[in-house]
Design a protein around this motif. Structure first.
Motif, short mmCIF file in Angstrom:
data_model
loop_
_atom_site.label_atom_id
_atom_site.label_comp_id
_atom_site.label_asym_id
_atom_site.label_seq_id
_atom_site.Cartn_x
_atom_site.Cartn_y
_atom_site.Cartn_z
N LYS A 193 114.71 39.86 56.58
CA LYS A 193 115.08 38.94 57.83
C LYS A 193 115.58 38.40 57.35
CE LYS A 193 110.57 40.43 60.10
NZ LYS A 193 109.24 39.69 60.66
N ASN A 194 117.14 39.01 58.36
CA ASN A 194 118.47 38.31 58.27
C ASN A 194 118.48 37.09 56.82
OD1 ASN A 194 119.07 37.84 60.83
ND2 ASN A 194 117.45 36.44 61.13
N ASN A 195 118.73 36.06 56.46
CA ASN A 195 119.02 35.34 55.11
C ASN A 195 117.65 35.68 54.24
OD1 ASN A 195 122.14 36.28 55.59
ND2 ASN A 195 121.63 33.83 56.84
N THR A 196 116.69 35.73 54.73
CA THR A 196 115.38 35.47 53.81
C THR A 196 114.72 36.66 53.68
OG1 THR A 196 115.13 33.30 55.09
CG2 THR A 196 112.97 34.07 54.20
N VAL A 197 113.80 36.26 52.55
CA VAL A 197 113.25 37.76 52.13
C VAL A 197 111.96 37.21 51.07
CG1 VAL A 197 113.16 38.88 49.17
CG2 VAL A 197 115.74 38.52 50.32
N CYS A 198 111.20 37.83 52.13
CA CYS A 198 109.63 37.54 51.33
C CYS A 198 109.81 38.85 50.81
CB CYS A 198 108.71 37.12 53.10
SG CYS A 198 109.33 35.95 53.85
N ILE A 199 108.45 38.76 49.63
CA ILE A 199 108.02 39.65 48.53
C ILE A 199 106.45 39.37 48.80
CG2 ILE A 199 107.83 40.16 46.51
CD1 ILE A 199 110.54 38.93 45.83
N TYR A 200 106.07 40.63 49.07
CA TYR A 200 104.02 41.19 49.10
C TYR A 200 103.73 41.70 47.42
CZ TYR A 200 105.26 39.36 54.17
OH TYR A 200 105.94 38.43 54.78
N VAL A 208 104.21 36.28 47.91
CA VAL A 208 104.13 35.22 47.24
C VAL A 208 105.77 34.35 46.67
CG1 VAL A 208 101.81 37.13 45.93
CG2 VAL A 208 104.69 37.55 45.80
N LEU A 209 106.14 35.01 46.79
CA LEU A 209 108.10 34.58 46.35
C LEU A 209 108.26 34.79 47.96
CD1 LEU A 209 109.20 35.57 43.66
CD2 LEU A 209 108.35 33.27 44.05
N ILE A 210 109.10 33.36 48.51
CA ILE A 210 110.28 33.28 49.55
C ILE A 210 111.40 32.75 49.10
CG2 ILE A 210 110.40 32.80 51.89
CD1 ILE A 210 107.72 32.70 52.64
N LEU A 211 112.36 33.47 49.73
CA LEU A 211 113.61 33.36 49.11
C LEU A 211 115.24 32.79 49.99
CD1 LEU A 211 112.15 36.03 46.50
CD2 LEU A 211 114.28 34.77 45.43
N LYS A 212 115.41 32.41 49.88
CA LYS A 212 116.50 32.17 51.06
C LYS A 212 118.00 32.01 51.02
CE LYS A 212 117.31 29.46 55.49
NZ LYS A 212 117.58 30.35 55.75
N TYR A 213 118.75 32.89 51.35
CA TYR A 213 120.03 33.64 50.77
C TYR A 213 121.18 31.75 50.98
CZ TYR A 213 125.21 34.26 51.16
OH TYR A 213 126.46 34.67 50.63
N HIS A 301 119.96 45.79 56.50
CA HIS A 301 118.81 45.77 57.84
C HIS A 301 117.55 45.71 57.66
CE1 HIS A 301 122.26 46.69 59.70
NE2 HIS A 301 122.14 48.06 58.75
N ASN A 302 116.75 44.97 58.09
CA ASN A 302 115.23 44.35 58.08
C ASN A 302 114.85 45.59 57.76
OD1 ASN A 302 116.38 42.10 59.03
ND2 ASN A 302 115.39 42.16 61.35
#
Length: 304
Positions: A193-200, A208-213, A301-302
């Motif tokens: 979503k936008n600049n953020t990646v969430c890994i489930y 389990v991990l959240i990464l922000k560009y 995209h999302n």
């Protein structure tokens, strides 16, 4: 006559120690140092910056006239390191070369060794700094990349790979997360979503991990995600945790690197599970990019 400011890569290895003894009376000496090293020398200033992190190297090289580049200090700072020695050496060389350009360093002196190939010299001179190579290569002994410090559990993982034709480093970075969602579908899922990646993982509601560009410190050659949260990340950490994609000056290779990750899992469990899985996934991804002929979009995209 004003003394030159000279930066050494380290002082506690055999090369650094000899350079220190030879130069301490004729120049203003500085040296990279790990945070837990004591300032026991009166005639050298220890700079407690991380050679693997470009912004820290840029800070360290401000006001330097000369950098003497050698390999002594690489084996430090993290409890677990995954990757080949030469790839890590190349990443540090790229940091020194980029920072030298920005700081206006007059010269980089490269102390050649018997094992490094010409890529180190090429990278050091790739951004415009004057580079001088020593005539007689030194003997370099093998290194064990599973070293540790006692202050905290941290991980660094560095892999170098071929850049697929037509791909930018931004293509490589963003495609990684979409590919991760597809390759182990129903086990690992990613949401962008936008600049953020969430890994489930599986059907767990929390990532389990959240990464922000980090757009501020990224550029056309370097894409950096900061690991900001998730159940696999330790809650309180001593350093910024990063996942980095970097194009090397040759243009046909890139580096994918995990910096200073501190796991929430107990250390023995992490070493047996999460650590080898990350290394395996990284290598599979390198093969996937070679097989895939299509250039992906820069920013997906999302996907959920």
């Amino acid at each position: 006559m004003t003394k030159k400011n000279v930066m050494l890569m380290g002082i506690h290895g055999r090369i650094g120690e000899h350079l220190y003894l030879e130069l301490k009376d004729s120049v203003n000496l500085f040296s990279f140092s790990s945070p837990n090293q004591d300032d026991v020398f009166e005639d050298i200033t220890l700079i407690k910056k991380d050679l693997f992190i470009l912004p820290e190297v840029e800070e360290a090289l401000q006001d330097m006239d000369v950098v003497i580049f050698f390999e002594d200090p690489i084996m430090r700072l993290n409890r677990l390191t995954q990757g080949k020695f030469n790839d890590m050496y190349l990443l540090i060389a790229d940091n020194i070369a980029r920072a030298s350009k920005n700081a206006g360093v007059e010269q980089i002196i490269y102390i050649a060794d018997e094992l490094s190939d010409g890529s180190i010299l090429s990278v050091l001179g790739a951004y415009g700094a004057a580079v001088k190579k020593t005539a007689t290569p030194i003997r370099r002994y093998g290194k064990n990349l599973t070293y540790k410090t006692k202050d905290y559990n941290s991980v660094r993982s560095v892999q170098r790979a071929q850049t697929p034709p037509g791909w930018t480093v931004e293509n490589i970075a963003w495609y990684y997360f979409g590919w991760l969602d597809e390759i182990v579908y129903s086990l690992v899922n990613t949401e962008i979503k936008n600049n953020t990646v969430c890994i489930y993982v599986l059907d767990k509601p929390k990532p389990v991990l959240i990464l922000k560009y980090n757009e501020e410190i990224s550029d056309e050659d370097i894409v950096i995600f900061e690991i900001t949260g998730g159940s696999l990340k330790k809650g309180s950490t001593s350093k910024t945790q990063r996942f980095e994609f970097r194009k090397l000056p040759s243009g046909d290779e890139f580096i994918m690197a995990l910096h200073d990750f501190e796991p929430a899992l107990p250390w023995p469990v992490f070493k047996m599970t999460q650590a080898p899985i990350h290394s395996l996934v990284s290598r599979i991804y390198q093969v996937e990019m070679i097989i895939n002929k299509d250039v992906p979009e820069h920013r997906p995209h999302n996907n959920k």
